[in-house]
Design an enzyme around this catalytic site. Structure first.
Site, short mmCIF file in Angstrom:
data_model
loop_
_atom_site.label_atom_id
_atom_site.label_comp_id
_atom_site.label_asym_id
_atom_site.label_seq_id
_atom_site.Cartn_x
_atom_site.Cartn_y
_atom_site.Cartn_z
N TYR A 153 58.33 -9.64 23.47
CA TYR A 153 59.37 -10.67 23.55
C TYR A 153 60.65 -10.02 24.03
O TYR A 153 61.04 -8.96 23.56
CB TYR A 153 59.60 -11.29 22.16
N GLU A 241 65.38 -16.06 28.29
CA GLU A 241 64.34 -15.70 27.33
C GLU A 241 63.00 -15.54 28.05
O GLU A 241 62.60 -16.42 28.81
CB GLU A 241 64.21 -16.79 26.26
#
Ligand code: ADP
Ligand code: MG
Length: 431
Positions: A153, A241
């Site tokens: 991530y 993101e």
């Protein structure tokens, strides 16, 4: 008790308008605001990434099943991934009202892409991040699938606590990042960025290492991180993101998913980016209100609240609640109001069939009450208002405003203070 329930509803509503910013909550960088931030679809974000030299897989976009099938054949890929495009994450584990499970499907057979797209397009997809009823899918992305040997991530976002951008990463990326943040927070790494200096090489490498990239992959990941930061700056993002930022068995670092949010204050210099906003997933009333520089939040009761300022909005909702009523919405006028805005506001409020009464609660500081009164009388006449209207005005030029309202001959109930206004609004419905 009752009073706090209404503010909870308001807070929830405000929060929903920023639901795309769950990340702030996820990593304890809490933020609450009624702003609407531009939010693009994954395929649009990926186009921007490509332009900044960030590695994404090859893809096409389709609005119909036959286009999707066509695209799948054209890709000539070993494996294809079909991804529903909605402005929410968690698609992989989502559910369509067509019965299809998952908003992300992998297949080696391009000929089934049409059938799959048929079960996505025109249907609603519900995920952890959408409202219960889901979001209707109008576009799918048809991309070359790649084997992913590891999912990490990575995000860059503006963080109040750091007074600037911060990189957030975890070696345990993929579809369960919320779970990772909640149960193993030590696996979330943060790296504040000095806005003047940008991402330093040592910081990019440290983050790449924390994400678990090894050997040649470490410098490749660091390079991707720096390119993502360049993109973050270039497009005036508030958040970039990538989940997952993955590695392939062939030794490539690839951004498999993309979510970028933008700073609305930068709209004037990001014309091309803002032109991509199709608004199709926004609440149409909110969008219409924004056109007139009004803030509208829909709630589920039957008394419309026409106010100036978020604080007054919450107080008004609370007091209605206290007197046994339920707010249908609130419309915040803000300061520097023009008569036409008042008219437009009434038009929006009366178009809502749930609304059985309107409560105006304006505290004129910057706002001139006479302008509001003129706007109200004009709206009442032109829109042939059918529901009871209770008006409480206070502050600048209030005597003139009261005169305008009382001489108008319109059936307007005036109220002396907020309590009185709320009681009268609730009573007007009970009659
Ligand atoms: P969401 O975050 O909305 O669930 P993602 O784009 O992250 O959607 O996709 C969910 C999962 O699907 C990813 O974590 C990854 O495992 C897999 N996936 C996504 N894109 C690809 C791709 N191009 N190739 C292979 N697998 C993919
Ligand atoms: Mg994802």
């Amino acid at each position: 008790m009752a009073a706090s329930m209404a503010s909870q509803a308001v807070v929830r509503a405000l929060r929903e308008t920023t639901s795309k910013h769950r990340l702030f909550d996820k990593f304890k960088c809490a933020r609450l605001s009624s702003r609407r931030w531009l939010n693009l679809q994954e395929y649009q974000s990926k186009k921007l990434m490509q332009e900044s030299g960030v590695t994404v897989q090859r893809f096409y976009v389709a609005d119909t099943a036959s286009q999707a099938l066509e695209a799948a054949k054209r890709l000539e890929a070993k494996e294809i991934v079909l991804k529903a495009q909605i402005l929410a994450g968690g698609r992989g584990k989502g559910l369509f009202d067509s019965g299809l499970k998952g908003g992300v499907h992998l297949t080696k057979d391009p000929s089934v892409v049409g059938e799959l797209a048929n079960k996505m397009l025109g249907f609603s997809l519900t995920t952890k991040q959408t409202p219960k009823e889901g979001v209707k899918v109008k576009t799918v992305m048809v991309a070359e699938a790649m084997d992913i040997s590891r999912e990490t991530y990575f995000a860059i976002l503006m963080d109040r606590a750091c007074n600037g951008p911060v990189m957030v990463g975890s070696p345990q990326g993929g579809v369960d990042i919320e779970e990772v943040a909640a149960t193993t927070p030590e696996l979330i790494f943060k790296e504040p960025i000095d806005i003047w200096e940008g991402v330093r090489d040592d910081q990019a490498l440290r983050m790449a290492g924390n994400l678990g990239f090894k050997g040649p992959l470490e410098s490749q990941a660091a390079d991707q991180i720096k390119r993502l930061y360049d993109l973050f700056l270039k497009v005036d993002a508030t958040q970039v993101e990538v989940n997952p930022l993955g590695e392939t068995p062939e030794g490539q670092v690839v951004c498999f998913d993309a979510k970028i949010n933008f700073d609305d204050n930068a709209e004037f210099r990001q014309k091309a980016v803002f032109a991509m906003d199709d608004m199709s997933e926004s609440d149409p009333t909110e969008t219409e209100a924004a056109k007139w520089d009004l803030k509208y939040i829909g709630l589920d009761g039957n008394i419309a609240c026409f106010v100036n300022g978020a604080g007054l909005a919450m107080a008004t909702c609370d007091i209605i609640d206290l007197h046994g009523g339920k707010p249908a919405n609130f419309l915040d006028l803000g300061g520097g109001v023009k008569e036409n805005q008042v008219y437009q506001a009434f038009k929006l409020l009366t178009a809502d069939p749930k609304v059985e009464a309107i409560l105006v609660n304006i505290f004129g500081g910057i706002v001139n009450c006479a302008i509001i009164a003129n706007g109200i009388t004009k709206a009442c006449r032109e829109l042939e208002l059918k529901v009871p209207l209770v008006v409480r005005l206070e502050g600048t030029n209030v005597q003139e405003a009261k005169r305008i309202l009382s001489e108008s001959g319109l059936p307007i109930t005036s109220a002396s203070d907020l309590d009185d206004a709320a009681k009268k609004a609730v009573a007007s419905i009970r009659k």
